[in-house]
Design a protein around this motif. Structure first.
Motif, PDB file in Angstrom:
ATOM      1  N   LEU A 124       1.505  -1.255  -0.168  1.00  0.00           N
ATOM      2  CA  LEU A 124       0.393   0.532  -0.017  1.00  0.00           C
ATOM      3  C   LEU A 124       1.350   0.744   0.127  1.00  0.00           C
ATOM      4  O   LEU A 124       1.455   1.360   0.351  1.00  0.00           O
ATOM      5  N   GLY A 125       0.540   2.057  -0.355  1.00  0.00           N
ATOM      6  CA  GLY A 125       1.163   3.990  -0.621  1.00  0.00           C
ATOM      7  C   GLY A 125       1.068   4.301  -1.460  1.00  0.00           C
ATOM      8  O   GLY A 125       0.429   4.214  -2.711  1.00  0.00           O
ATOM      9  N   GLU A 126       1.666   5.303  -2.140  1.00  0.00           N
ATOM     10  CA  GLU A 126       2.184   6.212  -3.135  1.00  0.00           C
ATOM     11  C   GLU A 126       2.961   6.208  -3.622  1.00  0.00           C
ATOM     12  O   GLU A 126       4.243   6.309  -3.557  1.00  0.00           O
ATOM     13  N   TYR A 127       2.993   6.123  -4.972  1.00  0.00           N
ATOM     14  CA  TYR A 127       3.698   6.056  -6.064  1.00  0.00           C
ATOM     15  C   TYR A 127       3.750   6.989  -7.235  1.00  0.00           C
ATOM     16  O   TYR A 127       3.078   6.981  -7.503  1.00  0.00           O
ATOM     17  N   ASP A 128       5.335   6.415  -7.436  1.00  0.00           N
ATOM     18  CA  ASP A 128       5.627   8.390  -9.133  1.00  0.00           C
ATOM     19  C   ASP A 128       5.261   6.470  -9.700  1.00  0.00           C
ATOM     20  O   ASP A 128       6.626   6.272  -9.777  1.00  0.00           O
ATOM     21  N   VAL A 129       4.918   6.751 -10.834  1.00  0.00           N
ATOM     22  CA  VAL A 129       5.340   6.097 -12.164  1.00  0.00           C
ATOM     23  C   VAL A 129       5.337   6.649 -13.708  1.00  0.00           C
ATOM     24  O   VAL A 129       4.510   7.374 -13.933  1.00  0.00           O
ATOM     25  N   SER A 130       6.211   6.620 -13.638  1.00  0.00           N
ATOM     26  CA  SER A 130       7.309   6.720 -14.920  1.00  0.00           C
ATOM     27  C   SER A 130       6.244   6.371 -16.547  1.00  0.00           C
ATOM     28  O   SER A 130       6.446   5.019 -16.820  1.00  0.00           O
ATOM     29  N   ILE A 131       6.517   7.018 -17.378  1.00  0.00           N
ATOM     30  CA  ILE A 131       5.042   7.215 -18.664  1.00  0.00           C
ATOM     31  C   ILE A 131       6.462   6.427 -19.550  1.00  0.00           C
ATOM     32  O   ILE A 131       6.136   8.512 -20.609  1.00  0.00           O
ATOM     33  N   ARG A 132       7.040   6.004 -20.413  1.00  0.00           N
ATOM     34  CA  ARG A 132       8.347   6.481 -21.509  1.00  0.00           C
ATOM     35  C   ARG A 132       7.344   6.603 -23.140  1.00  0.00           C
ATOM     36  O   ARG A 132       7.442   5.414 -23.169  1.00  0.00           O
ATOM     37  N   LEU A 133       7.131   7.700 -23.588  1.00  0.00           N
ATOM     38  CA  LEU A 133       5.908   7.577 -24.732  1.00  0.00           C
ATOM     39  C   LEU A 133       7.407   7.796 -25.605  1.00  0.00           C
ATOM     40  O   LEU A 133       6.954   7.327 -26.314  1.00  0.00           O
ATOM     41  N   HIS A 134       8.399   8.202 -25.399  1.00  0.00           N
ATOM     42  CA  HIS A 134       9.523   8.602 -26.521  1.00  0.00           C
ATOM     43  C   HIS A 134      10.860   9.132 -25.586  1.00  0.00           C
ATOM     44  O   HIS A 134      10.607   9.298 -24.538  1.00  0.00           O
ATOM     45  N   ALA A 135      11.543   8.963 -26.113  1.00  0.00           N
ATOM     46  CA  ALA A 135      13.142   9.602 -25.568  1.00  0.00           C
ATOM     47  C   ALA A 135      12.806  10.099 -25.165  1.00  0.00           C
ATOM     48  O   ALA A 135      13.840  10.350 -23.870  1.00  0.00           O
ATOM     49  N   GLU A 136      12.679  11.162 -25.750  1.00  0.00           N
ATOM     50  CA  GLU A 136      12.365  13.227 -24.559  1.00  0.00           C
ATOM     51  C   GLU A 136      11.326  13.245 -23.850  1.00  0.00           C
ATOM     52  O   GLU A 136      11.609  14.261 -22.897  1.00  0.00           O
ATOM     53  N   VAL A 137      10.332  11.868 -23.726  1.00  0.00           N
ATOM     54  CA  VAL A 137       8.802  13.043 -23.147  1.00  0.00           C
ATOM     55  C   VAL A 137       8.940  10.991 -22.333  1.00  0.00           C
ATOM     56  O   VAL A 137       8.380  10.570 -22.895  1.00  0.00           O
ATOM     57  N   ILE A 138       8.908  12.429 -21.018  1.00  0.00           N
ATOM     58  CA  ILE A 138       8.415  10.567 -20.260  1.00  0.00           C
ATOM     59  C   ILE A 138       7.749  11.425 -19.264  1.00  0.00           C
ATOM     60  O   ILE A 138       7.897  11.869 -18.455  1.00  0.00           O
ATOM     61  N   PRO A 139       6.382  11.161 -19.091  1.00  0.00           N
ATOM     62  CA  PRO A 139       5.336  12.632 -17.641  1.00  0.00           C
ATOM     63  C   PRO A 139       5.306  11.156 -17.120  1.00  0.00           C
ATOM     64  O   PRO A 139       5.304   9.516 -17.119  1.00  0.00           O
ATOM     65  N   VAL A 140       5.501  11.896 -15.961  1.00  0.00           N
ATOM     66  CA  VAL A 140       4.532  11.280 -14.214  1.00  0.00           C
ATOM     67  C   VAL A 140       3.039  10.802 -13.987  1.00  0.00           C
ATOM     68  O   VAL A 140       2.565  11.658 -13.890  1.00  0.00           O
ATOM     69  N   VAL A 141       3.216   9.515 -14.017  1.00  0.00           N
ATOM     70  CA  VAL A 141       1.722   9.614 -12.971  1.00  0.00           C
ATOM     71  C   VAL A 141       1.807   8.982 -11.323  1.00  0.00           C
ATOM     72  O   VAL A 141       2.455   8.522 -11.528  1.00  0.00           O
ATOM     73  N   HIS A 142       0.698   9.187 -11.089  1.00  0.00           N
ATOM     74  CA  HIS A 142       0.705   9.091  -9.474  1.00  0.00           C
ATOM     75  C   HIS A 142      -0.010   8.536  -9.222  1.00  0.00           C
ATOM     76  O   HIS A 142      -1.175   8.688  -9.517  1.00  0.00           O
ATOM     77  N   VAL A 143       0.095   6.807  -8.871  1.00  0.00           N
ATOM     78  CA  VAL A 143      -0.666   5.943  -8.592  1.00  0.00           C
ATOM     79  C   VAL A 143      -0.554   6.032  -7.305  1.00  0.00           C
ATOM     80  O   VAL A 143       0.550   5.786  -5.868  1.00  0.00           O
ATOM     81  N   SER A 144      -1.563   5.670  -6.584  1.00  0.00           N
ATOM     82  CA  SER A 144      -1.938   5.828  -4.737  1.00  0.00           C
ATOM     83  C   SER A 144      -2.809   4.513  -5.232  1.00  0.00           C
ATOM     84  O   SER A 144      -3.860   3.490  -5.741  1.00  0.00           O
ATOM     85  N   VAL A 145      -1.735   3.047  -3.593  1.00  0.00           N
ATOM     86  CA  VAL A 145      -2.966   2.351  -3.724  1.00  0.00           C
ATOM     87  C   VAL A 145      -3.326   1.983  -2.292  1.00  0.00           C
ATOM     88  O   VAL A 145      -2.687   1.948  -1.125  1.00  0.00           O
ATOM     89  N   VAL A 146      -4.609   1.606  -2.141  1.00  0.00           N
ATOM     90  CA  VAL A 146      -5.249   1.834  -0.791  1.00  0.00           C
ATOM     91  C   VAL A 146      -6.364   0.555  -0.727  1.00  0.00           C
ATOM     92  O   VAL A 146      -5.986  -0.603  -1.622  1.00  0.00           O
ATOM     93  N   ALA A 147      -6.110   0.463   0.442  1.00  0.00           N
ATOM     94  CA  ALA A 147      -7.071  -0.687   1.253  1.00  0.00           C
ATOM     95  C   ALA A 147      -8.451  -0.972   0.418  1.00  0.00           C
ATOM     96  O   ALA A 147      -8.833  -0.146   0.734  1.00  0.00           O
ATOM     97  N   GLU A 148      -8.427  -1.560   0.227  1.00  0.00           N
ATOM     98  CA  GLU A 148     -10.000  -2.225  -0.111  1.00  0.00           C
ATOM     99  C   GLU A 148     -10.928  -1.931   0.908  1.00  0.00           C
ATOM    100  O   GLU A 148     -10.046  -3.362   1.651  1.00  0.00           O
ATOM    101  N   ASP A 149     -11.786  -1.791   1.361  1.00  0.00           N
ATOM    102  CA  ASP A 149     -12.805  -1.746   2.377  1.00  0.00           C
ATOM    103  C   ASP A 149     -13.883  -3.323   2.028  1.00  0.00           C
ATOM    104  O   ASP A 149     -14.215  -4.019   1.337  1.00  0.00           O
TER     105      ASP A 149
END
Length: 149
Positions: A124-149
């Motif tokens: 569980l936690g917060e993660y920043d994940v890179s998306i490599r679209l092109h050699a110079e274009v690498i945006p970051v997506v914020h991923v939260s993993v939480v416990a299911e109720d």
């Protein structure tokens, strides 16, 4: 070493159209059978010089498309509700395929192979994940993993 002309971008080796030196086994067993490269013969070198302008144009177009896609990805936050144990360890994992599918649900279609996730997420936690679209274009997506109720 063997000289090859790359037909497509190969991560950690070079860009399409470049002439690279690689070990014979890597060329024979991977690059040539996958269609990623050509032998650097005189005829192939002449062909490369004729196609250089078209190659540069394609590379510029791909970079522009990647930049436009990056702008739609930048700032996106994904939340995964998964089953987890008492210590925050997941029963399963969140993989690159899961992240690509979640982005697809938000209207951003990408291949799971461009999601640069070293290991599947198993805590569980917060993660920043890179998306490599092109050699110079690498945006970051914020991923939260939480416990299911």
């Amino acid at each position: 070493m063997v000289e090859l002309i790359l037909k497509q971008d190969v991560e950690s080796l070079g860009l399409a159209g470049e002439i690279v030196d690689v070990k014979p086994g890597f060329a024979r067993n991977y690059l040539l059978p996958q269609g990623m490269a050509l032998e650097a013969t005189a005829a192939n070198m002449r062909q490369l010089t004729r196609e250089r302008s078209s190659l540069e144009e394609r590379r510029t177009r791909a970079a522009n498309e990647a930049q436009a896609l990056s702008e739609s990805i930048q700032g996106v936050s994904l939340e995964f509700a998964v089953k987890a144990g008492d210590e925050g360890k997941l029963f399963g994992s969140v993989t690159a395929g899961d992240i690509a599918a979640a982005l697809g649900e938000k209207g951003v279609e990408i291949d799971r192979q461009v999601v640069k996730l070293g290991e599947p997420i198993k805590q569980l936690g917060e993660y920043d994940v890179s998306i490599r679209l092109h050699a110079e274009v690498i945006p970051v997506v914020h991923v939260s993993v939480v416990a299911e109720d």
